[in-house]
Design a protein around this motif. Structure first.
Motif, PDB file in Angstrom:
ATOM      1  N   GLY A 247       0.535  -1.165  -0.213  1.00 36.04           N
ATOM      2  CA  GLY A 247       0.236   0.190   0.489  1.00 36.04           C
ATOM      3  C   GLY A 247       1.046   1.128  -0.140  1.00 36.04           C
ATOM      4  N   SER A 248       1.610   1.342   0.897  1.00 37.88           N
ATOM      5  CA  SER A 248       2.718   2.491   0.703  1.00 37.88           C
ATOM      6  C   SER A 248       3.051   2.721  -0.053  1.00 37.88           C
ATOM      7  N   ALA A 249       4.063   2.360  -1.006  1.00 38.44           N
ATOM      8  CA  ALA A 249       5.105   1.657  -1.981  1.00 38.44           C
ATOM      9  C   ALA A 249       4.290   2.542  -2.893  1.00 38.44           C
ATOM     10  N   THR A 250       2.660   1.800  -3.616  1.00 33.51           N
ATOM     11  CA  THR A 250       1.259   2.119  -4.337  1.00 33.51           C
ATOM     12  C   THR A 250       1.180   3.225  -4.353  1.00 33.51           C
ATOM     13  N   MET A 251       1.053   4.271  -3.594  1.00 33.56           N
ATOM     14  CA  MET A 251       0.697   5.490  -2.966  1.00 33.56           C
ATOM     15  C   MET A 251       1.640   6.198  -3.180  1.00 33.56           C
ATOM     16  N   ALA A 252       3.137   6.111  -2.869  1.00 33.58           N
ATOM     17  CA  ALA A 252       4.138   6.665  -3.391  1.00 33.58           C
ATOM     18  C   ALA A 252       4.289   6.852  -5.064  1.00 33.58           C
ATOM     19  N   VAL A 253       4.776   5.954  -5.625  1.00 33.16           N
ATOM     20  CA  VAL A 253       4.882   5.895  -6.851  1.00 33.16           C
ATOM     21  C   VAL A 253       3.274   6.440  -7.971  1.00 33.16           C
ATOM     22  N   LEU A 254       2.817   6.148  -7.011  1.00 30.59           N
ATOM     23  CA  LEU A 254       1.266   6.958  -7.806  1.00 30.59           C
ATOM     24  C   LEU A 254       1.183   8.628  -8.635  1.00 30.59           C
ATOM     25  N   PRO A 255       1.986   9.047  -7.460  1.00 26.32           N
ATOM     26  CA  PRO A 255       2.446  10.065  -7.987  1.00 26.32           C
ATOM     27  C   PRO A 255       3.475  10.794  -8.872  1.00 26.32           C
ATOM     28  N   VAL A 256       4.487   9.838  -8.966  1.00 26.14           N
ATOM     29  CA  VAL A 256       4.950   9.912 -10.271  1.00 26.14           C
ATOM     30  C   VAL A 256       4.810   9.747 -11.317  1.00 26.14           C
ATOM     31  N   ILE A 257       3.895   8.246 -11.557  1.00 20.86           N
ATOM     32  CA  ILE A 257       3.961   8.295 -12.777  1.00 20.86           C
ATOM     33  C   ILE A 257       2.875   9.067 -13.076  1.00 20.86           C
ATOM     34  N   ILE A 258       1.340   9.482 -12.539  1.00 21.44           N
ATOM     35  CA  ILE A 258       0.847  11.011 -12.700  1.00 21.44           C
ATOM     36  C   ILE A 258       1.912  12.373 -13.603  1.00 21.44           C
ATOM     37  N   PHE A 259       2.879  12.441 -12.613  1.00 21.68           N
ATOM     38  CA  PHE A 259       3.669  13.498 -13.582  1.00 21.68           C
ATOM     39  C   PHE A 259       3.953  12.965 -14.368  1.00 21.68           C
ATOM     40  N   PHE A 260       4.621  12.191 -15.381  1.00 19.26           N
ATOM     41  CA  PHE A 260       5.333  11.407 -16.373  1.00 19.26           C
ATOM     42  C   PHE A 260       3.554  11.607 -17.726  1.00 19.26           C
ATOM     43  N   ILE A 261       3.255  10.920 -16.917  1.00 19.62           N
ATOM     44  CA  ILE A 261       2.112  11.195 -17.741  1.00 19.62           C
ATOM     45  C   ILE A 261       0.999  12.757 -17.995  1.00 19.62           C
ATOM     46  N   VAL A 262       1.114  13.966 -17.307  1.00 25.38           N
ATOM     47  CA  VAL A 262       0.958  14.576 -17.022  1.00 25.38           C
ATOM     48  C   VAL A 262       1.490  16.131 -17.831  1.00 25.38           C
ATOM     49  N   LEU A 263       3.572  14.764 -17.993  1.00 19.60           N
ATOM     50  CA  LEU A 263       4.293  15.541 -18.905  1.00 19.60           C
ATOM     51  C   LEU A 263       4.666  15.608 -20.500  1.00 19.60           C
ATOM     52  N   ALA A 264       3.861  14.061 -20.405  1.00 19.17           N
ATOM     53  CA  ALA A 264       4.133  13.691 -21.602  1.00 19.17           C
ATOM     54  C   ALA A 264       3.013  14.621 -22.446  1.00 19.17           C
ATOM     55  N   ILE A 265       1.462  14.548 -21.688  1.00 19.51           N
ATOM     56  CA  ILE A 265       0.815  14.634 -22.427  1.00 19.51           C
ATOM     57  C   ILE A 265       0.856  16.943 -22.598  1.00 19.51           C
ATOM     58  N   SER A 266       1.484  17.327 -21.869  1.00 18.65           N
ATOM     59  CA  SER A 266       2.255  18.742 -21.838  1.00 18.65           C
ATOM     60  C   SER A 266       3.102  18.581 -23.076  1.00 18.65           C
ATOM     61  N   GLY A 267       4.181  17.766 -23.445  1.00 15.01           N
ATOM     62  CA  GLY A 267       4.786  17.964 -24.079  1.00 15.01           C
ATOM     63  C   GLY A 267       4.448  17.810 -26.061  1.00 15.01           C
ATOM     64  N   LEU A 268       3.190  17.249 -26.190  1.00 15.81           N
ATOM     65  CA  LEU A 268       2.684  16.764 -26.800  1.00 15.81           C
ATOM     66  C   LEU A 268       1.774  17.995 -27.598  1.00 15.81           C
ATOM     67  N   ARG A 269       0.901  18.115 -26.759  1.00 17.31           N
ATOM     68  CA  ARG A 269       0.065  19.435 -26.954  1.00 17.31           C
ATOM     69  C   ARG A 269       1.131  20.833 -27.966  1.00 17.31           C
ATOM     70  N   SER A 270       2.093  20.458 -26.513  1.00 15.06           N
ATOM     71  CA  SER A 270       3.286  21.428 -27.158  1.00 15.06           C
ATOM     72  C   SER A 270       3.890  21.894 -28.342  1.00 15.06           C
ATOM     73  N   SER A 271       4.189  20.176 -29.482  1.00 16.58           N
ATOM     74  CA  SER A 271       4.309  19.895 -30.171  1.00 16.58           C
ATOM     75  C   SER A 271       3.281  19.818 -31.593  1.00 16.58           C
ATOM     76  N   MET A 272       2.643  19.719 -30.516  1.00 15.18           N
ATOM     77  CA  MET A 272       0.682  20.219 -31.770  1.00 15.18           C
ATOM     78  C   MET A 272       0.912  21.501 -32.116  1.00 15.18           C
ATOM     79  N   ALA A 273       0.797  22.694 -30.967  1.00 17.08           N
ATOM     80  CA  ALA A 273       0.957  23.929 -31.283  1.00 17.08           C
ATOM     81  C   ALA A 273       1.608  24.792 -32.040  1.00 17.08           C
ATOM     82  N   LYS A 274       2.669  24.092 -32.431  1.00 16.09           N
ATOM     83  CA  LYS A 274       3.959  24.685 -32.930  1.00 16.09           C
ATOM     84  C   LYS A 274       3.433  23.765 -34.513  1.00 16.09           C
TER      85      LYS A 274
END
Length: 274
Positions: A247-274
């Motif tokens: 439980g503790s490891a799953t709770m701790a790793v989820l924010p990291v996964i969410i960060f990289f998902i958001v980062l990937a989406i942000s990068g994709l949006r930036s690429s599409m906007a160019k």
């Protein structure tokens, strides 16, 4: 719906959710300032720095939170001593004490009768072992963090962007920095029971780092960070229940996964906007 509610049917599971939520709120709020000021390495060092205090408290049978607080004071004092007495940058002292305090903690733990169990509990927490007393402590920590953030918001904000200006405005940046370090330490000690010392950085840095990608205003960042932290705790407990993972490891790793998902989406949006 039952898939979501089943993990919280029993009292100890409910206590895990409440304790994790309080730890996430405290960690996310102080973590916002950690991310803004680029103090993640110091935050990680403090997390390792409290380990010998906790281990010594277990060995000598006194309150682990007192032990952790004393160890954190030693850690901060040692970092300041190296920085003041040498020409080295602050991260040199942080690196030295990072390894030294962690090693000392393991040495202390190795002297306890239940070495493996004590080490696992300190490093990785015991999410499902959260007690009513732990919840009261976490509630007090959350209240202190929230109140301090509200009362010292202007000082924290000014210090984060311009320390010289904070000094000219008479805001006592040294004192403000000391209060912030105390709050970071308090949040780490509070989350020790829930996610353990080594995994606490996930809740301290993950949610605010993700919030920084989504919003720009600091108050909104704090609230977004807290929301991401709470979501990570609840979702982590649900996933760990059904997947039979820590439980503790799953709770701790989820924010990291969410960060990289958001980062990937942000990068994709930036690429599409160019």
């Amino acid at each position: 719906m039952e898939w979501l509610t089943e993990p919280f049917d029993l009292a100890f599971q409910q206590r895990a959710a409440i304790g994790g939520t309080l730890a996430a709120v405290s960690g996310s709020m102080v973590g916002t300032w950690v991310v803004i000021r680029g103090m993640s390495f110091l935050g990680d060092a403090l997390i390792h720095g409290v380990i010998p205090g906790i281990a010594l408290a277990i060995l000598l049978d006194f309150n682990i939170f007192i032990g952790a607080a004393l160890a954190a004071l030693v850690m901060i004092g040692g970092i300041n001593l190296v920085h003041r007495q040498t020409v080295f940058a602050e991260d040199t002292g942080i690196g030295l004490l990072f390894v030294g305090m962690l090693g000392l903690g393991v040495i202390f733990i190795s002297r306890t009768p239940s070495y493996s169990g004590s080490l696992a509990a300190i490093l990785f927490g015991d999410t499902l072992g959260v007690t009513s007393g732990d919840i009261l402590l976490l509630l007090a920590v959350a209240a202190i963090v929230i109140l301090s953030t509200v009362l010292m918001y202007r000082g924290f904000l000014t210090l984060s962007f311009n320390e010289q200006k904070a000094r000219l405005l008479g805001m006592h940046p040294g004192l403000t920095n000391g209060v912030l370090l105390a709050l970071i330490t308090l949040a780490i000690i509070g989350s020790f029971r829930t996610v353990g010392t080594l995994l606490a950085l996930g809740l301290l840095v993950g949610p605010p780092a993700t919030a920084a990608l989504l919003v720009r205003r600091v108050p909104t960042m704090i609230l977004t960070s807290a929301g991401i932290g709470v979501f990570s705790v609840v979702a982590g407990l649900v996933i760990s229940f059904h997947a039979n993972t820590s439980g503790s490891a799953t709770m701790a790793v989820l924010p990291v996964i969410i960060f990289f998902i958001v980062l990937a989406i942000s990068g994709l949006r930036s690429s599409m906007a160019k």
